[in-house]
Design a protein around this motif. Structure first.
Motif, mmCIF file in Angstrom:
data_model
loop_
_atom_site.group_PDB
_atom_site.id
_atom_site.type_symbol
_atom_site.label_atom_id
_atom_site.label_comp_id
_atom_site.label_asym_id
_atom_site.label_seq_id
_atom_site.Cartn_x
_atom_site.Cartn_y
_atom_site.Cartn_z
ATOM 1 N N LEU A 65 0.829 -1.206 0.000
ATOM 2 C CA LEU A 65 0.000 0.000 0.000
ATOM 3 C C LEU A 65 0.867 1.262 0.000
ATOM 4 O O LEU A 65 0.575 2.236 -0.710
ATOM 5 C CB LEU A 65 -0.927 0.002 1.220
ATOM 6 N N ALA A 66 1.936 1.245 0.806
ATOM 7 C CA ALA A 66 2.846 2.392 0.845
ATOM 8 C C ALA A 66 3.523 2.591 -0.505
ATOM 9 O O ALA A 66 3.677 3.727 -0.987
ATOM 10 C CB ALA A 66 3.886 2.197 1.945
ATOM 11 N N THR A 67 3.932 1.477 -1.144
ATOM 12 C CA THR A 67 4.559 1.564 -2.456
ATOM 13 C C THR A 67 3.583 2.101 -3.495
ATOM 14 O O THR A 67 3.937 2.930 -4.342
ATOM 15 C CB THR A 67 5.067 0.174 -2.891
ATOM 16 N N PHE A 68 2.336 1.636 -3.407
ATOM 17 C CA PHE A 68 1.304 2.104 -4.323
ATOM 18 C C PHE A 68 1.074 3.604 -4.155
ATOM 19 O O PHE A 68 0.890 4.338 -5.130
ATOM 20 C CB PHE A 68 0.017 1.328 -4.062
ATOM 21 N N TRP A 69 1.078 4.074 -2.903
ATOM 22 C CA TRP A 69 0.918 5.506 -2.627
ATOM 23 C C TRP A 69 2.028 6.303 -3.303
ATOM 24 O O TRP A 69 1.775 7.352 -3.902
ATOM 25 C CB TRP A 69 0.936 5.736 -1.116
ATOM 26 N N SER A 70 3.271 5.818 -3.228
ATOM 27 C CA SER A 70 4.393 6.531 -3.850
ATOM 28 C C SER A 70 4.270 6.547 -5.367
ATOM 29 O O SER A 70 4.640 7.536 -6.016
ATOM 30 C CB SER A 70 5.724 5.899 -3.415
ATOM 31 N N ILE A 71 3.733 5.465 -5.938
ATOM 32 C CA ILE A 71 3.563 5.421 -7.392
ATOM 33 C C ILE A 71 2.512 6.443 -7.838
ATOM 34 O O ILE A 71 2.702 7.162 -8.832
ATOM 35 C CB ILE A 71 3.174 4.005 -7.849
ATOM 36 N N ILE A 72 1.413 6.504 -7.104
ATOM 37 C CA ILE A 72 0.380 7.490 -7.438
ATOM 38 C C ILE A 72 0.931 8.908 -7.328
ATOM 39 O O ILE A 72 0.631 9.775 -8.158
ATOM 40 C CB ILE A 72 -0.846 7.306 -6.525
ATOM 41 N N TRP A 73 1.747 9.146 -6.306
ATOM 42 C CA TRP A 73 2.333 10.479 -6.141
ATOM 43 C C TRP A 73 3.254 10.810 -7.312
ATOM 44 O O TRP A 73 3.314 11.960 -7.759
ATOM 45 C CB TRP A 73 3.095 10.546 -4.820
ATOM 46 N N SER A 74 3.963 9.811 -7.823
ATOM 47 C CA SER A 74 4.845 10.044 -8.963
ATOM 48 C C SER A 74 4.060 10.347 -10.235
ATOM 49 O O SER A 74 4.627 10.876 -11.202
ATOM 50 C CB SER A 74 5.752 8.828 -9.188
ATOM 51 N N MET A 75 2.759 10.032 -10.232
ATOM 52 C CA MET A 75 1.912 10.286 -11.404
ATOM 53 C C MET A 75 1.169 11.609 -11.293
ATOM 54 O O MET A 75 0.255 11.879 -12.071
ATOM 55 C CB MET A 75 0.904 9.132 -11.570
ATOM 56 N N ARG A 76 1.577 12.443 -10.324
ATOM 57 C CA ARG A 76 0.832 13.681 -10.065
ATOM 58 C C ARG A 76 0.843 14.650 -11.250
ATOM 59 O O ARG A 76 -0.031 15.508 -11.364
ATOM 60 C CB ARG A 76 1.416 14.391 -8.841
ATOM 61 N N GLY A 77 1.820 14.513 -12.140
ATOM 62 C CA GLY A 77 1.883 15.434 -13.264
ATOM 63 C C GLY A 77 1.000 15.043 -14.430
ATOM 64 O O GLY A 77 0.799 15.854 -15.345
ATOM 65 N N VAL A 78 0.460 13.833 -14.426
ATOM 66 C CA VAL A 78 -0.297 13.361 -15.581
ATOM 67 C C VAL A 78 -1.755 13.017 -15.245
ATOM 68 O O VAL A 78 -2.551 12.778 -16.159
ATOM 69 C CB VAL A 78 0.385 12.128 -16.210
ATOM 70 N N LEU A 79 -2.096 12.954 -13.962
ATOM 71 C CA LEU A 79 -3.477 12.639 -13.584
ATOM 72 C C LEU A 79 -4.314 13.915 -13.576
ATOM 73 O O LEU A 79 -3.903 14.929 -13.027
ATOM 74 C CB LEU A 79 -3.526 11.987 -12.197
ATOM 75 N N ASP A 80 -5.488 13.867 -14.174
ATOM 76 C CA ASP A 80 -6.391 15.014 -14.152
ATOM 77 C C ASP A 80 -7.787 14.551 -13.760
ATOM 78 O O ASP A 80 -8.064 13.364 -13.634
ATOM 79 C CB ASP A 80 -6.409 15.735 -15.510
ATOM 80 N N MET A 81 -8.670 15.512 -13.576
ATOM 81 C CA MET A 81 -10.011 15.235 -13.052
ATOM 82 C C MET A 81 -10.933 14.810 -14.189
ATOM 83 O O MET A 81 -11.636 15.615 -14.792
ATOM 84 C CB MET A 81 -10.557 16.494 -12.356
ATOM 85 N N ARG A 82 -10.899 13.525 -14.508
ATOM 86 C CA ARG A 82 -11.794 12.966 -15.531
ATOM 87 C C ARG A 82 -12.509 11.763 -14.949
ATOM 88 O O ARG A 82 -12.050 11.157 -13.983
ATOM 89 C CB ARG A 82 -11.005 12.557 -16.775
#
Length: 213
Positions: A65-82
């Motif tokens: 879960l912690a690793t998954f959290w870090s991966i999502i954080w690394s995707m902060r530049g490409v995720l948008d509200m869709r």
């Protein structure tokens, strides 16, 4: 950072907190059951053998879960509200929550030997984590979450820091190790594989490398 990511991350944090809370409640139920039995306040409490397998599986889920959290954080530049993004987050975190609910028995007193429960649920828990990790890696690749600059930074860090290079190499074997853990029926192999997934070595070797989580 994508300004819309803040809204996605709030939803993500709320849902992942539920999964973490479920894991911690599992550990809490075990401790309370043993405390009641030792204190003699619950004469009906049976002797429960917890062992190592179920707690280690719980720690594995927490680490993942912690690793998954870090991966999502690394995707902060490409995720948008869709809608697709929101639905994807709900599916992935919902899957993690479902996995978390399967790690510990809801009524520990019904399982005198937790190892028996482990063998009942291991394939579902580990298989679920494998599917979620594959889906997350695929989404990260398709969205281009890792920039060329980040790739060059990791390559340079690997050349200058041999332990970090070894840690990156170990991470490449995570997927086959997940599959092996899901299918194996050996107690010792299961313990060794669950220890293998510990991300502490990668975290320790990447400490101080600017630009990496």
């Amino acid at each position: 950072m994508n300004p819309q990511f803040d809204y996605i991350f709030e939803l993500f944090t709320l849902l992942i907190s539920l999964a973490v809370a479920e894991m911690l409640m599992g550990f809490s139920r075990i401790l309370k059951l043993r405390a009641r039995r030792k204190a003699g306040v619950d004469p009906t409490a049976i002797e429960v053998r917890v062992g190592w397998l179920v707690p280690m599986l719980g720690l594995l889920v927490l680490v993942d879960l912690a690793t998954f959290w870090s991966i999502i954080w690394s995707m902060r530049g490409v995720l948008d509200m869709r809608m697709a993004t929101i639905f994807g987050v709900l599916v992935l975190i919902g899957g993690y929550y479902l996995v978390a609910t399967l790690v510990f028995p809801d009524e520990p007193e019904l399982w005198p030997d937790f190892d028996a429960y482990f063998w009942q649920q291991k394939r579902w828990v580990v298989g679920g984590m494998l599917l979620i990790n594959l889906a997350t890696a695929t989404a990260s690749f398709q969205l281009g979450a890792q920039t060329q600059e980040q790739g060059e930074l990791m390559a340079q860090a690997a050349q200058q820091n041999p332990p970090f290079a070894i840690a990156m190499l170990i991470l490449l074997f995570n997927y086959p190790a997940f599959l092996w853990l899901a299918l194996t029926k050996g107690r010792r192999r299961s313990i060794v594989l669950m220890v293998f997934f510990t991300q502490l070595f990668f975290a320790a070797t990447s400490w101080g490398i600017e630009g990496l989580l």
